[in-house]
Design an enzyme around this catalytic site. Sequence first.
Site, PDB file in Angstrom:
ATOM      1  N   GLY A  43     -30.709  -4.719  11.045  1.00  0.00           N
ATOM      2  CA  GLY A  43     -30.915  -3.311  10.701  1.00  0.00           C
ATOM      3  C   GLY A  43     -32.373  -2.929  10.501  1.00  0.00           C
ATOM      4  N   LEU A  78     -18.492  -0.620  24.461  1.00  0.00           N
ATOM      5  CA  LEU A  78     -17.698   0.525  24.006  1.00  0.00           C
ATOM      6  C   LEU A  78     -16.690   0.947  25.070  1.00  0.00           C
ATOM      7  CD1 LEU A  78     -20.795   2.427  22.644  1.00  0.00           C
ATOM      8  CD2 LEU A  78     -19.089   1.226  21.276  1.00  0.00           C
ATOM      9  N   ASN A 126     -28.760   5.052  22.233  1.00  0.00           N
ATOM     10  CA  ASN A 126     -28.817   3.592  22.105  1.00  0.00           C
ATOM     11  C   ASN A 126     -30.254   3.127  22.317  1.00  0.00           C
ATOM     12  OD1 ASN A 126     -27.796   0.909  21.877  1.00  0.00           O
ATOM     13  ND2 ASN A 126     -27.904   0.706  24.116  1.00  0.00           N
ATOM     14  N   HIS A 160     -32.324  -0.312  23.549  1.00  0.00           N
ATOM     15  CA  HIS A 160     -32.076  -1.588  24.217  1.00  0.00           C
ATOM     16  C   HIS A 160     -33.416  -2.287  24.489  1.00  0.00           C
ATOM     17  CE1 HIS A 160     -30.069  -4.591  26.623  1.00  0.00           C
ATOM     18  NE2 HIS A 160     -31.056  -4.462  27.497  1.00  0.00           N
ATOM     19  N   SER A 180     -36.129   0.438  25.734  1.00  0.00           N
ATOM     20  CA  SER A 180     -35.685   1.734  26.273  1.00  0.00           C
ATOM     21  C   SER A 180     -34.760   2.416  25.271  1.00  0.00           C
ATOM     22  CB  SER A 180     -34.882   1.536  27.567  1.00  0.00           C
ATOM     23  OG  SER A 180     -35.597   0.754  28.497  1.00  0.00           O
ATOM     24  N   GLU A 185     -21.517   2.926  31.493  1.00  0.00           N
ATOM     25  CA  GLU A 185     -22.035   1.687  32.054  1.00  0.00           C
ATOM     26  C   GLU A 185     -22.850   0.987  30.974  1.00  0.00           C
ATOM     27  OE1 GLU A 185     -24.695   0.674  35.841  1.00  0.00           O
ATOM     28  OE2 GLU A 185     -23.841   2.694  35.800  1.00  0.00           O
ATOM     29  N   LEU A 186     -22.742  -0.322  30.867  1.00  0.00           N
ATOM     30  CA  LEU A 186     -23.437  -1.067  29.802  1.00  0.00           C
ATOM     31  C   LEU A 186     -24.952  -0.859  29.880  1.00  0.00           C
ATOM     32  CD1 LEU A 186     -23.344  -3.289  27.519  1.00  0.00           C
ATOM     33  CD2 LEU A 186     -23.711  -4.945  29.357  1.00  0.00           C
ATOM     34  N   ASP A 187     -25.545  -0.527  28.727  1.00  0.00           N
ATOM     35  CA  ASP A 187     -26.992  -0.344  28.621  1.00  0.00           C
ATOM     36  C   ASP A 187     -27.538   0.531  29.746  1.00  0.00           C
ATOM     37  OD1 ASP A 187     -27.241  -1.833  26.260  1.00  0.00           O
ATOM     38  OD2 ASP A 187     -27.198  -3.685  27.384  1.00  0.00           O
TER      39      ASP A 187
HETATM   40  C1  GAR Z   1     -32.934  -4.343  18.614  1.00  0.00           C
HETATM   41  O1  GAR Z   1     -33.948  -5.096  19.231  1.00  0.00           O
HETATM   42  C2  GAR Z   1     -32.206  -3.485  19.636  1.00  0.00           C
HETATM   43  O2  GAR Z   1     -33.042  -3.072  20.685  1.00  0.00           O
HETATM   44  C3  GAR Z   1     -31.156  -4.439  20.130  1.00  0.00           C
HETATM   45  O3  GAR Z   1     -30.718  -5.112  18.980  1.00  0.00           O
HETATM   46  C4  GAR Z   1     -31.829  -5.249  18.090  1.00  0.00           C
HETATM   47  C5  GAR Z   1     -31.364  -4.859  16.705  1.00  0.00           C
HETATM   48  O4  GAR Z   1     -32.348  -5.145  15.747  1.00  0.00           O
HETATM   49  N1  GAR Z   1     -30.083  -3.747  20.794  1.00  0.00           N
HETATM   50  C6  GAR Z   1     -29.397  -4.263  21.803  1.00  0.00           C
HETATM   51  O5  GAR Z   1     -29.592  -5.367  22.254  1.00  0.00           O
HETATM   52  C7  GAR Z   1     -28.320  -3.344  22.392  1.00  0.00           C
HETATM   53  N2  GAR Z   1     -27.884  -3.811  23.673  1.00  0.00           N
HETATM   54  P1  GAR Z   1     -32.242  -4.575  14.287  1.00  0.00           P
HETATM   55  O6  GAR Z   1     -30.827  -4.912  13.786  1.00  0.00           O
HETATM   56  O7  GAR Z   1     -33.288  -5.325  13.498  1.00  0.00           O
HETATM   57  O8  GAR Z   1     -32.484  -3.106  14.350  1.00  0.00           O
END
Ligand code: GAR
Length: 225
Positions: free
Chosen positions: A17, A98, A112, A114, A141, A148-150
């Site tokens: 988080g 999802l 989102n 990514h 991004s 579609e995923l990501d």
């Molecule tokens: C982040 O780096 C985010 O970009 C990634 O998870 C991490 C969460 O970090 N998201 C994905 O990979 C989604 N496909 P956090 O819990 O410290 O915010």
Amino acid sequence: MPTKQALSIVVLISGSGSNLQAIIDAIESQQLNAEIKAVISNQPEAYGLIRASKAGIKTHTLNHRDYNDRESFDQALIKLIDQHQPDYVVLAGFMRILTENFVTHYQYRMLNIHPSLLPEFRGLNTHQRAIDAGRSEHGVSIHFVTNELDSGPMVIQAMVKVETSDTAETLADKVHQQEHIIYPMVIQWLAEQRLKFINEHLVFDQQSLRKPLIWDNAHLMNPNS
Ligand code: GAR
């Protein structure tokens, strides 16, 4: 002078988080005019739940292991989110694929983040994959979510340099630093209605966003203008 109404958001997490924390900090320092109505995690032990509680934000755990299938979990998630009637749903490290129904329900209202320069490296382990592929640039991004995923209408990408000495961990740190700047910034654009959908087209400052905005070296560039 009356203050503009804050954008209401629900943030979905699965882990540490740190992006949630960046959003909380931006709200507290009044750089972001938003209110986090609730933080929801599918992982009971997610540290982000503690961050939210410390900030006095309502938290929910919805453990996907308690559901028989993806569809029933996502339906329960919709019910929970909609109790809070958010303007937007913000995925901040929510590591779930999802369902179509879920995505359709929040069409144009779900962001989102990514950790790659999409369309490269969708899915997991993006930092190691960027190193293995010999990339000299990597990044993050932010996009609206489609089925579609990501993928989905792209808002912004931030770049980081990949050094030969980088490991997946050092690269993840660099990407996180950029994430923590750009995610609150994008949500503030929504709050100000600088970023919105008009007739299914993503628009930023009255201009169609055909290509993502670029955040490079602390500068915002708009390749559409
Ligand atoms: C982040 O780096 C985010 O970009 C990634 O998870 C991490 C969460 O970090 N998201 C994905 O990979 C989604 N496909 P956090 O819990 O410290 O915010």
